[in-house]
Design an enzyme around this catalytic site. Structure first.
Site, PDB file in Angstrom:
ATOM      1  N   LYS A 223     -13.972  17.955  -2.146  1.00 27.63           N
ATOM      2  CA  LYS A 223     -12.432  17.955  -1.756  1.00 27.63           C
ATOM      3  C   LYS A 223     -12.137  19.378  -2.223  1.00 27.63           C
ATOM      4  O   LYS A 223     -12.609  20.221  -3.345  1.00 27.63           O
ATOM      5  CB  LYS A 223     -11.641  16.875  -2.294  1.00 27.63           C
ATOM      6  CG  LYS A 223     -11.754  15.567  -1.292  1.00 27.63           C
ATOM      7  CD  LYS A 223     -10.577  14.713  -1.541  1.00 27.63           C
ATOM      8  CE  LYS A 223     -10.663  13.619  -0.438  1.00 27.63           C
ATOM      9  NZ  LYS A 223      -9.749  12.407  -0.524  1.00 27.63           N
ATOM     10  N   ARG A 257     -16.458   6.928  -1.968  1.00 30.97           N
ATOM     11  CA  ARG A 257     -16.393   7.711  -0.583  1.00 30.97           C
ATOM     12  C   ARG A 257     -17.127   8.747  -0.422  1.00 30.97           C
ATOM     13  O   ARG A 257     -16.556   9.712  -1.186  1.00 30.97           O
ATOM     14  CB  ARG A 257     -15.206   7.465   0.115  1.00 30.97           C
ATOM     15  CG  ARG A 257     -14.934   8.074   1.416  1.00 30.97           C
ATOM     16  CD  ARG A 257     -13.587   7.764   1.862  1.00 30.97           C
ATOM     17  NE  ARG A 257     -13.531   8.020   3.516  1.00 30.97           N
ATOM     18  CZ  ARG A 257     -13.532   9.192   3.743  1.00 30.97           C
ATOM     19  NH1 ARG A 257     -13.402  10.468   2.976  1.00 30.97           N
ATOM     20  NH2 ARG A 257     -13.301   9.716   5.142  1.00 30.97           N
TER      21      ARG A 257
HETATM   22  C1  9MG Z   1     -10.134   9.223   5.237  1.00 35.79           C
HETATM   23  N1  9MG Z   1      -9.956   9.701   3.788  1.00 35.79           N
HETATM   24  C2  9MG Z   1     -10.329  10.998   3.239  1.00 35.79           C
HETATM   25  N2  9MG Z   1     -10.269  11.053   2.071  1.00 35.79           N
HETATM   26  C3  9MG Z   1      -9.983   9.765   1.556  1.00 35.79           C
HETATM   27  C4  9MG Z   1      -9.829   9.081   0.424  1.00 35.79           C
HETATM   28  O1  9MG Z   1      -9.927   9.929  -0.566  1.00 35.79           O
HETATM   29  N3  9MG Z   1      -9.736   7.827   0.256  1.00 35.79           N
HETATM   30  C5  9MG Z   1      -9.702   7.013   1.376  1.00 35.79           C
HETATM   31  N4  9MG Z   1      -9.645   5.811   1.403  1.00 35.79           N
HETATM   32  N5  9MG Z   1      -9.781   7.552   2.659  1.00 35.79           N
HETATM   33  C6  9MG Z   1     -10.106   8.827   2.733  1.00 35.79           C
END
Ligand code: 9MG
Length: 278
Positions: A223, A257
């Site tokens: 990010k 994630r």
């Molecule tokens: C789809 N998406 C993109 N960034 C995300 C994040 O930080 N958390 C979740 N739950 N979905 C995300």
């Protein structure tokens, strides 16, 4: 791997952090540039993520990056559902669908999704009703504003308290709609309507969200909060992504994630080995 019991039962029980591998099926996804829009290449990426140790695959058909274009429900279904079906035919893996649209949720549930990941926390029309008719888990993410404008002057009275208040309200809304608390995963939403300083405050205080006694998801991989701090392009953010993954897991994140599954699994295995000795 997460299997045999219902996904909701398994979520309650997660002991060590699990890795959720990201599979973008959007032409404009920010970090893989739409390489995986074809089913075959999606399947080979999924196979590699499973080999590398992912427990969940998160499929997204609409980019949520700042300024991303909207996708209509029909197009999102056409992008996501054939990939979901192909994965479920081939692999024994929990598939999460990243969507905020009731129609996509309904199709996803019918076709074997094991989790819905909603960055709008079921606030769109019809979403709570669709989720109430199923028994799969739902990830409620916090976002201030909407992707198109969310990075324009995000403001909070108190960042952590405001996000907690949002979770309390969303959990209550789910409860009233008949969505059992035990199906809920919470995610404070790194990068979604937060300044650079707010994102790092969120990471510093991630453990505060353990007070909900619900599984926590953290999405930090590649990010801008990493790129901006380190002055790194998207494909140079691995070290930063791993560091943030470990920091979140150390503070109770149960689902991480990520794009880089293998490296994240390695990093979390080191963390677990240390935790076992403590
Ligand atoms: C789809 N998406 C993109 N960034 C995300 C994040 O930080 N958390 C979740 N739950 N979905 C995300």
């Amino acid at each position: 791997m997460l299997k045999t019991r219902t996904c909701a039962e398994q979520l309650l029980d997660i002991q060590t952090p699990q890795v959720m591998g990201i599979l973008n099926v959007t032409p404009d996804s920010f970090s893989d540039g739409g390489k995986f829009t074809q089913i075959d290449s999606a399947l080979s990426q999924v196979e590699q993520m499973i080999i590398d140790g992912a427990s969940i695959i998160d499929i997204g058909g609409e980019s949520t990056r700042p300024g991303a274009l909207d996708v209509c429900e029909k197009d999102e279904i056409a992008r996501v559902i054939p990939v979901l079906i192909a994965i479920k035919q081939r692999f024994d893996i929990v598939v999460s669908i990243d969507t905020s649209k009731a129609g996509v949720m309904a199709e996803a549930i019918t076709n074997g999704a094991g989790l819905i990941n909603d960055v709008r926390a079921l606030q769109n029309n019809g979403c709570t009703a669709i989720m109430a008719q199923s028994d799969i888990p739902i990830c409620l993410m916090h976002m201030q504003g909407l992707p198109r404008t969310m990075q324009v002057l995000p403001q909070y009275i108190n960042l952590i308290d405001d996000i907690k208040k949002f979770f309390v309200e969303r959990i209550e809304q789910c409860n009233q709609a008949g969505i059992n608390r035990q199906r809920i995963v919470l995610d404070p939403g790194f990068g979604f309507g937060k300044t650079q300083a707010q994102n790092y405050q969120l990471l510093a205080q991630f453990a505060d969200f353990q007070s909900f006694n619900l599984p926590l998801l953290a999405g930090l991989s590649r990010k801008s909060m990493i790129g901006n701090l380190l002055n790194r392009e998207v494909d140079e953010r691995l070290a930063g992504s791993l560091t943030t993954a470990v920091l979140a897991a150390q503070q109770g994140a149960k689902i991480i994630r990520v794009h880089d599954v293998k490296e994240t699994v390695d990093a979390l295995n080191i963390l677990n080995a240390v935790a076992e000795q403590a």
